[in-house]
Design a protein around this motif. Structure first.
Motif, PDB file in Angstrom:
ATOM      1  N   ALA A 140       2.133  -2.385   1.266  1.00 31.88           N
ATOM      2  CA  ALA A 140       0.831  -2.507   0.621  1.00 31.88           C
ATOM      3  C   ALA A 140       0.711  -1.387  -0.402  1.00 31.88           C
ATOM      4  CB  ALA A 140      -0.301  -2.409   1.641  1.00 31.88           C
ATOM      5  N   LYS A 141      -0.262  -1.519  -1.301  1.00 35.96           N
ATOM      6  CA  LYS A 141      -0.441  -0.483  -2.319  1.00 35.96           C
ATOM      7  C   LYS A 141      -0.855   0.839  -1.696  1.00 35.96           C
ATOM      8  CE  LYS A 141      -1.544  -3.514  -6.215  1.00 35.96           C
ATOM      9  NZ  LYS A 141      -2.555  -3.869  -7.250  1.00 35.96           N
ATOM     10  N   THR A 142      -1.792   0.767  -0.727  1.00 36.01           N
ATOM     11  CA  THR A 142      -2.277   1.958  -0.037  1.00 36.01           C
ATOM     12  C   THR A 142      -2.456   1.649   1.443  1.00 36.01           C
ATOM     13  OG1 THR A 142      -4.639   1.471  -0.235  1.00 36.01           O
ATOM     14  CG2 THR A 142      -3.598   2.548  -2.117  1.00 36.01           C
ATOM     15  N   LYS A 143      -2.663   2.690   2.230  1.00 41.42           N
ATOM     16  CA  LYS A 143      -2.871   2.524   3.661  1.00 41.42           C
ATOM     17  C   LYS A 143      -4.061   1.619   3.959  1.00 41.42           C
ATOM     18  CE  LYS A 143      -3.876   5.104   7.894  1.00 41.42           C
ATOM     19  NZ  LYS A 143      -4.134   6.433   8.504  1.00 41.42           N
ATOM     20  N   ASP A 144      -5.116   1.743   3.162  1.00 38.80           N
ATOM     21  CA  ASP A 144      -6.346   0.980   3.398  1.00 38.80           C
ATOM     22  C   ASP A 144      -6.154  -0.520   3.242  1.00 38.80           C
ATOM     23  OD1 ASP A 144      -7.700   3.323   3.900  1.00 38.80           O
ATOM     24  OD2 ASP A 144      -8.524   3.496   1.874  1.00 38.80           O
ATOM     25  N   LEU A 145      -5.089  -0.942   2.578  1.00 34.58           N
ATOM     26  CA  LEU A 145      -4.871  -2.361   2.333  1.00 34.58           C
ATOM     27  C   LEU A 145      -3.876  -2.993   3.308  1.00 34.58           C
ATOM     28  CD1 LEU A 145      -4.805  -2.388  -1.585  1.00 34.58           C
ATOM     29  CD2 LEU A 145      -6.674  -3.066  -0.065  1.00 34.58           C
ATOM     30  N   LEU A 146      -3.376  -2.212   4.254  1.00 40.63           N
ATOM     31  CA  LEU A 146      -2.482  -2.765   5.272  1.00 40.63           C
ATOM     32  C   LEU A 146      -3.275  -3.619   6.256  1.00 40.63           C
ATOM     33  CD1 LEU A 146      -0.280   0.363   6.047  1.00 40.63           C
ATOM     34  CD2 LEU A 146       0.592  -1.824   5.194  1.00 40.63           C
ATOM     35  N   ILE A 147      -2.698  -4.750   6.654  1.00 45.65           N
ATOM     36  CA  ILE A 147      -3.364  -5.615   7.627  1.00 45.65           C
ATOM     37  C   ILE A 147      -2.394  -5.995   8.742  1.00 45.65           C
ATOM     38  CG2 ILE A 147      -4.976  -6.542   5.927  1.00 45.65           C
ATOM     39  CD1 ILE A 147      -3.260  -9.116   5.897  1.00 45.65           C
ATOM     40  N   LEU A 148      -2.946  -6.274   9.911  1.00 42.53           N
ATOM     41  CA  LEU A 148      -2.202  -6.811  11.061  1.00 42.53           C
ATOM     42  C   LEU A 148      -1.011  -5.947  11.479  1.00 42.53           C
ATOM     43  CD1 LEU A 148      -2.134 -10.576   9.938  1.00 42.53           C
ATOM     44  CD2 LEU A 148      -3.775  -9.483  11.472  1.00 42.53           C
ATOM     45  N   GLU A 149      -1.115  -4.657  11.257  1.00 43.15           N
ATOM     46  CA  GLU A 149       0.011  -3.777  11.601  1.00 43.15           C
ATOM     47  C   GLU A 149       0.303  -3.779  13.105  1.00 43.15           C
ATOM     48  OE1 GLU A 149       1.397   0.921  11.432  1.00 43.15           O
ATOM     49  OE2 GLU A 149      -0.539   0.320  10.585  1.00 43.15           O
ATOM     50  N   LYS A 150      -0.741  -3.645  13.929  1.00 41.01           N
ATOM     51  CA  LYS A 150      -0.537  -3.609  15.377  1.00 41.01           C
ATOM     52  C   LYS A 150      -0.018  -4.935  15.898  1.00 41.01           C
ATOM     53  CE  LYS A 150      -3.956  -0.016  16.394  1.00 41.01           C
ATOM     54  NZ  LYS A 150      -5.219   0.309  17.124  1.00 41.01           N
ATOM     55  N   GLU A 151      -0.564  -6.027  15.359  1.00 39.06           N
ATOM     56  CA  GLU A 151      -0.111  -7.354  15.780  1.00 39.06           C
ATOM     57  C   GLU A 151       1.353  -7.565  15.426  1.00 39.06           C
ATOM     58  OE1 GLU A 151      -4.569  -7.693  15.061  1.00 39.06           O
ATOM     59  OE2 GLU A 151      -2.861  -6.643  14.183  1.00 39.06           O
ATOM     60  N   MET A 152       1.739  -7.128  14.231  1.00 39.70           N
ATOM     61  CA  MET A 152       3.124  -7.282  13.798  1.00 39.70           C
ATOM     62  C   MET A 152       4.062  -6.405  14.615  1.00 39.70           C
ATOM     63  SD  MET A 152       4.744  -9.119  11.495  1.00 39.70           S
ATOM     64  CE  MET A 152       3.781  -9.355  10.013  1.00 39.70           C
ATOM     65  N   GLU A 153       3.640  -5.198  14.895  1.00 37.44           N
ATOM     66  CA  GLU A 153       4.464  -4.276  15.677  1.00 37.44           C
ATOM     67  C   GLU A 153       4.768  -4.845  17.059  1.00 37.44           C
ATOM     68  OE1 GLU A 153       4.566   0.535  16.350  1.00 37.44           O
ATOM     69  OE2 GLU A 153       2.621  -0.482  16.447  1.00 37.44           O
ATOM     70  N   THR A 162       5.465   0.519   4.565  1.00 39.44           N
ATOM     71  CA  THR A 162       5.608   1.295   3.334  1.00 39.44           C
ATOM     72  C   THR A 162       4.379   1.106   2.454  1.00 39.44           C
ATOM     73  OG1 THR A 162       6.980   1.626   1.353  1.00 39.44           O
ATOM     74  CG2 THR A 162       6.861  -0.603   2.223  1.00 39.44           C
ATOM     75  N   THR A 163       3.989   2.162   1.777  1.00 39.83           N
ATOM     76  CA  THR A 163       2.870   2.084   0.830  1.00 39.83           C
ATOM     77  C   THR A 163       3.340   2.581  -0.528  1.00 39.83           C
ATOM     78  OG1 THR A 163       2.126   4.259   1.631  1.00 39.83           O
ATOM     79  CG2 THR A 163       1.012   2.315   2.509  1.00 39.83           C
ATOM     80  N   ASP A 164       2.864   1.900  -1.571  1.00 37.12           N
ATOM     81  CA  ASP A 164       3.284   2.254  -2.929  1.00 37.12           C
ATOM     82  C   ASP A 164       2.950   3.697  -3.265  1.00 37.12           C
ATOM     83  OD1 ASP A 164       3.918  -0.391  -2.993  1.00 37.12           O
ATOM     84  OD2 ASP A 164       2.515  -0.958  -4.579  1.00 37.12           O
ATOM     85  N   ASP A 165       1.769   4.167  -2.792  1.00 39.22           N
ATOM     86  CA  ASP A 165       1.331   5.516  -3.142  1.00 39.22           C
ATOM     87  C   ASP A 165       1.739   6.573  -2.115  1.00 39.22           C
ATOM     88  OD1 ASP A 165      -0.321   4.927  -1.025  1.00 39.22           O
ATOM     89  OD2 ASP A 165      -2.207   5.290  -2.092  1.00 39.22           O
ATOM     90  N   GLY A 166       2.458   6.161  -1.070  1.00 40.24           N
ATOM     91  CA  GLY A 166       2.914   7.121  -0.067  1.00 40.24           C
ATOM     92  C   GLY A 166       1.829   7.606   0.867  1.00 40.24           C
ATOM     93  N   SER A 167       0.688   6.903   0.905  1.00 37.84           N
ATOM     94  CA  SER A 167      -0.428   7.346   1.745  1.00 37.84           C
ATOM     95  C   SER A 167      -0.196   7.067   3.226  1.00 37.84           C
ATOM     96  CB  SER A 167      -1.730   6.674   1.287  1.00 37.84           C
ATOM     97  OG  SER A 167      -1.607   5.258   1.304  1.00 37.84           O
ATOM     98  N   TYR A 168       0.834   6.284   3.555  1.00 42.51           N
ATOM     99  CA  TYR A 168       1.098   5.950   4.959  1.00 42.51           C
ATOM    100  C   TYR A 168       2.514   5.398   5.059  1.00 42.51           C
ATOM    101  CZ  TYR A 168       0.328   3.942   9.634  1.00 42.51           C
ATOM    102  OH  TYR A 168       0.400   3.615  10.968  1.00 42.51           O
ATOM    103  N   GLY A 169       3.180   5.713   6.152  1.00 46.97           N
ATOM    104  CA  GLY A 169       4.523   5.201   6.371  1.00 46.97           C
ATOM    105  C   GLY A 169       5.501   5.701   5.322  1.00 46.97           C
ATOM    106  N   ARG A 170       6.438   4.864   4.955  1.00 44.36           N
ATOM    107  CA  ARG A 170       7.397   5.208   3.914  1.00 44.36           C
ATOM    108  C   ARG A 170       6.720   5.141   2.551  1.00 44.36           C
ATOM    109  NH1 ARG A 170      13.222   3.552   5.330  1.00 44.36           N
ATOM    110  NH2 ARG A 170      13.254   3.611   7.596  1.00 44.36           N
ATOM    111  N   SER A 171       7.226   5.912   1.619  1.00 44.25           N
ATOM    112  CA  SER A 171       6.664   5.933   0.283  1.00 44.25           C
ATOM    113  C   SER A 171       7.502   5.066  -0.649  1.00 44.25           C
ATOM    114  CB  SER A 171       6.614   7.364  -0.252  1.00 44.25           C
ATOM    115  OG  SER A 171       6.123   7.387  -1.576  1.00 44.25           O
ATOM    116  N   GLY A 172       6.819   4.219  -1.427  1.00 46.02           N
ATOM    117  CA  GLY A 172       7.529   3.431  -2.423  1.00 46.02           C
ATOM    118  C   GLY A 172       7.433   1.943  -2.182  1.00 46.02           C
ATOM    119  N   MET A 173       8.148   1.191  -3.006  1.00 48.50           N
ATOM    120  CA  MET A 173       8.134  -0.270  -2.947  1.00 48.50           C
ATOM    121  C   MET A 173       8.961  -0.784  -1.774  1.00 48.50           C
ATOM    122  SD  MET A 173       6.295  -0.936  -5.587  1.00 48.50           S
ATOM    123  CE  MET A 173       5.818  -0.299  -7.194  1.00 48.50           C
ATOM    124  N   VAL A 174       8.714  -2.030  -1.396  1.00 49.17           N
ATOM    125  CA  VAL A 174       9.463  -2.642  -0.291  1.00 49.17           C
ATOM    126  C   VAL A 174      10.948  -2.740  -0.621  1.00 49.17           C
ATOM    127  CG1 VAL A 174       7.507  -3.926   0.651  1.00 49.17           C
ATOM    128  CG2 VAL A 174       8.918  -4.972  -1.139  1.00 49.17           C
TER     129      VAL A 174
END
Length: 293
Positions: A140-153, A162-174
């Protein structure tokens, strides 16, 4: 009428709804979609099935408010009902048709971008239920735009966020995470990428270099879901296809993404649609006879 059993705002302008639709839940498979209408005069909105419960008779959909129809849809509350909830439509994921024992031998990678996480989830969940642990990259672009993370995990073999801006998880594009996984010695027999068109394009460019067969879902370009509006016309190899009636899943390495994205922009205006009609002639709309060639 199809009652909304549960409504949840996943993040800003992205909503989840669980809807009572027993006949759809009874026969749907991962990869398929539904068409919803809020009233008899309402806009037809195609939405990929995010989850289903055959026992409860419910379907879960996830949508982002991008136009008037989805904004009105976001105003619906638990206890309200859809006038129409049609499905399942489209072709199921290729996985559900494969021999299970052969499928278990494959190493599968899913790449989910933004709201594309919603159609990825039921596929990963289906594989998990059949003893197959797939790796998933969720971006996602930022952490705030991530969805269904717990369900997917809960259903993925390994989840890489991964987040484009590095605000959460890995930094950068998929795509960078794909490169990192390959560099770490991971090998994949197939990749499934679902998300924005530009993301799927660059994932496919990379996986083609890496010689990883890749499936994409073109649900982002669907408009009315019937094949008659012509919005989701796409060239796959040398064939004219329509995402809603021939897909929504296709061989990503054969999709002409540049053409599809150009059409997606032009289709938004009456002038653009007129130009496309002139350019494409008899193949402009669904029902042209080429869809199933």
């Amino acid at each position: 009428m199809y009652k909304i059993i549960k409504k949840r705002e996943l993040t800003t302008n992205i909503y989840l709804m669980e809807v009572e639709a027993k006949r759809v839940a009874k026969s749907c498979e991962p990869g398929q979609f539904v068409i919803v209408r809020m009233d008899s005069e309402g806009e037809r909105i195609p939405l990929t099935i995010c989850d289903y419960d055959r026992e409860k008779g419910t379907i879960t959909i996830v949508f982002q408010t991008v136009g008037a129809g989805t904004k009105l849809m976001a105003d619906l509350q638990e206890g309200d009902s859809f006038h129409d909830f049609v499905g399942p439509l489209g072709c199921p994921s290729e996985f559900v048709k494969e021999d299970l024992e052969e499928l278990k031998k494959k190493k599968i990678l899913f790449v989910a971008g933004g709201v594309g996480t919603a159609p990825v989830y039921p596929q990963v969940k289906w594989l998990n239920a059949h003893g197959i642990a797939a790796d998933v990259i969720e971006g996602a672009k930022t952490k705030d735009l991530l969805i269904l993370e717990k369900e997917m995990e809960a259903v993925a073999g390994n989840l890489y966020v991964t987040t484009d801006d590095g605000s959460y998880g890995r930094s950068g594009m998929v795509t960078q995470t794909i490169k990192d996984l390959i560099a770490d010695g991971n090998q994949y027999d197939v990749c499934v990428a679902i998300g924005p068109m530009i993301m799927m394009k660059f994932v496919c460019l990379l996986t083609k270099e890496l010689n990883i067969p890749t499936i994409v879902s073109l649900n982002p370009i669907m408009v009315d879901g019937t094949g008659m509006c012509g919005a989701c016309r796409v060239t796959v190899g040398d064939k004219v296809k329509f995402a809603c009636v021939d897909g929504p899943e296709f061989d990503g390495h054969a999709v002409n993404f540049d053409e599809a994205m150009r059409r997606q922009q032009m289709y938004k205006t009456a002038e653009g649609r007129a130009v496309l009609k002139l350019e494409e002639g008899d193949t402009h709309h669904g029902g042209c006879g080429n869809c199933n060639d």
